[in-house]
Write an enzyme that holds these catalytic residues in place. Structure first.
Site, PDB file in Angstrom:
ATOM      1  N   LEU A 141     -39.729   7.371  41.404  1.00 26.89           N
ATOM      2  CA  LEU A 141     -39.899   6.711  42.701  1.00 26.89           C
ATOM      3  C   LEU A 141     -38.991   5.485  42.771  1.00 26.89           C
ATOM      4  O   LEU A 141     -38.976   4.651  41.860  1.00 26.89           O
ATOM      5  CB  LEU A 141     -41.358   6.292  42.889  1.00 26.89           C
ATOM      6  N   ASN A 142     -38.268   5.383  43.854  1.00 27.98           N
ATOM      7  CA  ASN A 142     -37.402   4.237  44.104  1.00 27.98           C
ATOM      8  C   ASN A 142     -38.188   3.209  44.915  1.00 27.98           C
ATOM      9  O   ASN A 142     -38.323   3.320  46.131  1.00 27.98           O
ATOM     10  CB  ASN A 142     -36.153   4.682  44.867  1.00 27.98           C
ATOM     11  N   ARG A 192     -42.410  -9.663  45.317  1.00 28.88           N
ATOM     12  CA  ARG A 192     -41.114  -9.616  45.989  1.00 28.88           C
ATOM     13  C   ARG A 192     -40.844  -8.241  46.597  1.00 28.88           C
ATOM     14  O   ARG A 192     -40.118  -8.124  47.590  1.00 28.88           O
ATOM     15  CB  ARG A 192     -39.992 -10.011  45.017  1.00 28.88           C
ATOM     16  N   ASP A 224     -47.262  -6.654  21.508  1.00 34.74           N
ATOM     17  CA  ASP A 224     -47.306  -5.627  22.543  1.00 34.74           C
ATOM     18  C   ASP A 224     -48.638  -4.880  22.528  1.00 34.74           C
ATOM     19  O   ASP A 224     -49.280  -4.702  23.566  1.00 34.74           O
ATOM     20  CB  ASP A 224     -46.168  -4.620  22.336  1.00 34.74           C
TER      21      ASP A 224
END
Length: 402
Positions: free
Chosen positions: A74-75, A106, A171
Site C-alpha cells: 500500500l502506498n 503528517r 527491540d
C-alpha cells in the site's frame, strides 16, 4: 479470514500491522499466533527487513517474525492508499506502527483521525524514546538504544570497553511490552467499548532489565564496577560465571548455600564445606576469585556436557554454553512445539519459532510460513474490502498497490 474451526484467544480480532524490522512485528507475531487476523501492510518496495536477506542469501528473521500474517502492499503517500487504510481501520480492532513520532500525523492517519473513523480502535505505537520528551525526534535502532540504556556500558569485562549484547534486547523488550499494552487496552475495551492509544518506548522497556547492575550502583556508588564480565551483574552471587572445560564452557550459579555444597559434592571436595571462605554466600562473594579458581581447576579436566549432566542431577543451576546451531535443534523447545521444522516456500527447510505464550487447553495455531510481498492484496482489498478485479487492476496501474 483465520481458521475459525479452532477457537484461539484472539480469534475474531483483526490487526492492521504497519510496523517494520523487529519491535512492532514481534508484537503482532504474538497476536497472530494467538489467533488474530494480522494484515501486514508494506510499502510498494516491501518492508526493510525483507532486503536484509540480500547479503546472506536468506531472510530468516523476516520469516521468523511474519508467520501467519497476510501481507499487502500500500502506498500511504497516495490519497487512494490512505483511503484503503481508512476502510481497513473501520473493520479492524488494533493498529500497530513503529514509525518515528509524528509520521502518521503528517500522513493524516494519526490516532486522532483514525479514532474518528473507529472509536473502538486500539492504536499501538512504539518508538525509540517515546512520543513525548526531549529525545522524541532522535533516530533509534537497537544498537543505539543499547548505548543509551546502559546495556553496552554494563556488558563485557572490567578491563575492556563495553560491548553490545549479541541479542537485539531493546527491540524485543519493546515488542513484548507493546503486546502487553495492547492486550491491556483490549481488555479495557470490553468494559468501556472505547479504544485508546498505547505506546511503548524502547528506552523505557529496557531499563528494568538492568536491575542487578542498578542495585550494585545504589549500594556501592562510585566504587561499583561498570562491567562484571560473566559474573553476576550486582556481584551478589558466587559462583556465578562461565568456566572452561576440556571441550567448551559451562555456566554455574549457586544462589543459595546448599547449591554450593552440592557443587562441592559433585567435585568430590566436600572437605571444603566448612571452609570460612566458602561457607556462606557473603563469604563466597568476598572470595569470588578463589571460588572461581577452585571450580575451574576441576571443570578444565571435564567434558562440557558431563559437567552439566552431573551438576543438574545435583539440582545445581548449570548449563553448557551452546552454539546457535545447537540451540536451533534444542530438544526441549522442539518437544514443546516452540521450535518447529517448516518447509518454507522461499527458504526451504528451516527452523521457525512459535509464540512462547502457551494457552493450556488450546492447541498451538499451525505455523503458516511468511508470504511474498503483496501476496494477499486480492484477498484483503478484493474479498474483504470488496474491490472488483477491474478496480484492483486500476489501483496497481496507479501505483497504489503493487
Amino acid at each position: 479470514m483465520s481458521d475459525l474451526t479452532t477457537r484461539y484467544p484472539l480469534s475474531g480480532i483483526t490487526v492492521i500491522d504497519l510496523s517494520h524490522i523487529y519491535n512492532g512485528p514481534y508484537a503482532t507475531f504474538l497476536m497472530a499466533m494467538a489467533g488474530a487476523d494480522v494484515i501486514k501492510v508494506e510499502p510498494l518496495t516491501g518492508e526493510n527487513l525483507r532486503s536484509r536477506g540480500d547479503l546472506g542469501g536468506v531472510a530468516l528473521p523476516f520469516a521468523m517474525l511474519n508467520s501467519n500474517k497476510q501481507p499487502v502492499t500500500l502506498n500511504l503517500k497516495s490519497e487512494k492508499g490512505k483511503q484503503l487504510l481508512r476502510e481497513m481501520v473501520q473493520r479492524a480492532d488494533i493498529l500497530v506502527e513503529n514509525f518515528a513520532p509524528g509520521v502518521m500525523d503528517r500522513l493524516g492517519l494519526g490516532a486522532t483521525e483514525l479514532h474518528k473513523i473507529n472509536p473502538r480502535l486500539i492504536y499501538g505505537s512504539s518508538s525509540g524514546y517515546g512520543r513525548e520528551g526531549p529525545y522524541r525526534d532522535y533516530p533509534a535502532m537497537d544498537l543505539v538504544m543499547q548505548a543509551m540504556c546502559g546495556v553496552i556500558d554494563s556488558t563485557g569485562h572490567p578491563d575492556q570497553p563495553g560491548v553490545k549484547s549479541g541479542a537485539a534486547l531493546c527491540d524485543f523488550m519493546a515488542g513484548i511490552h507493546l503486546y502487553a499494552a495492547i492486550m491491556t487496552a483490549l481488555y479495557e475495551r470490553e468494559g468501556t467499548g472505547e479504544g485508546r492509544v498505547v505506546e511503548v518506548s524502547m528506552q523505557d522497556a529496557t531499563y528494568a532489565s538492568l536491575a542487578s547492575n542498578l542495585g550494585m550502583l545504589h549500594a556501592r556508588g562510585a566504587q561499583a564496577p561498570a562491567r562484571t564480565g560473566n559474573r553476576h551483574g550486582g556481584l551478589g552471587v558466587s559462583p556465578y560465571n562461565v568456566y572452561a572445560t576440556v571441550d567448551g564452557h559451562v555456566v554455574l550459579n549457586a544462589p543459595a548455600d546448599h547449591h554450593f555444597r552440592a557443587i562441592l559434592e559433585v567435585m568430590d571436595r566436600s572437605d571444603l564445606k566448612d571452609d570460612p571462605r566458602f561457607s556462606t554466600r557473603t563469604a563466597r562473594v568476598q572470595n569470588c576469585e578463589a571460588v572461581d579458581e577452585l571450580i575451574e581447576q576441576w571443570t578444565r579436566q571435564q567434558l562440557r556436557d558431563d559437567v552439566a549432566r552431573r551438576m543438574l542431577a545435583a539440582k545445581v543451576p548449570c548449563a553448557p554454553v551452546r552454539s546457535l546451531p545447537e540451540v536451533m535443534v534444542d530438544e526441549n523447545m522442539h518437544a514443546r512445539g516452540n521450535l518447529q521444522w517448516i518447509e518454507h516456500p522461499e527458504l526451504g527447510r528451516v527452523v521457525l519459532m512459535h509464540s512462547p505464550l502457551v494457552f493450556e487447553g488450546t492447541q498451538r495455531r499451525p505455523i503458516e510460513p511468511s508470504l511474498p510481498m503483496g501476496a494477499c492484496n486480492e484477498t484483503v482489498y478484493g474479498t474483504w474490502l470488496g474491490r472488483s478485479t477491474q478496480e484492483l487492476a486500476a489501483l496497481r496501474s496507479e501505483g497504489v498497490i503493487s
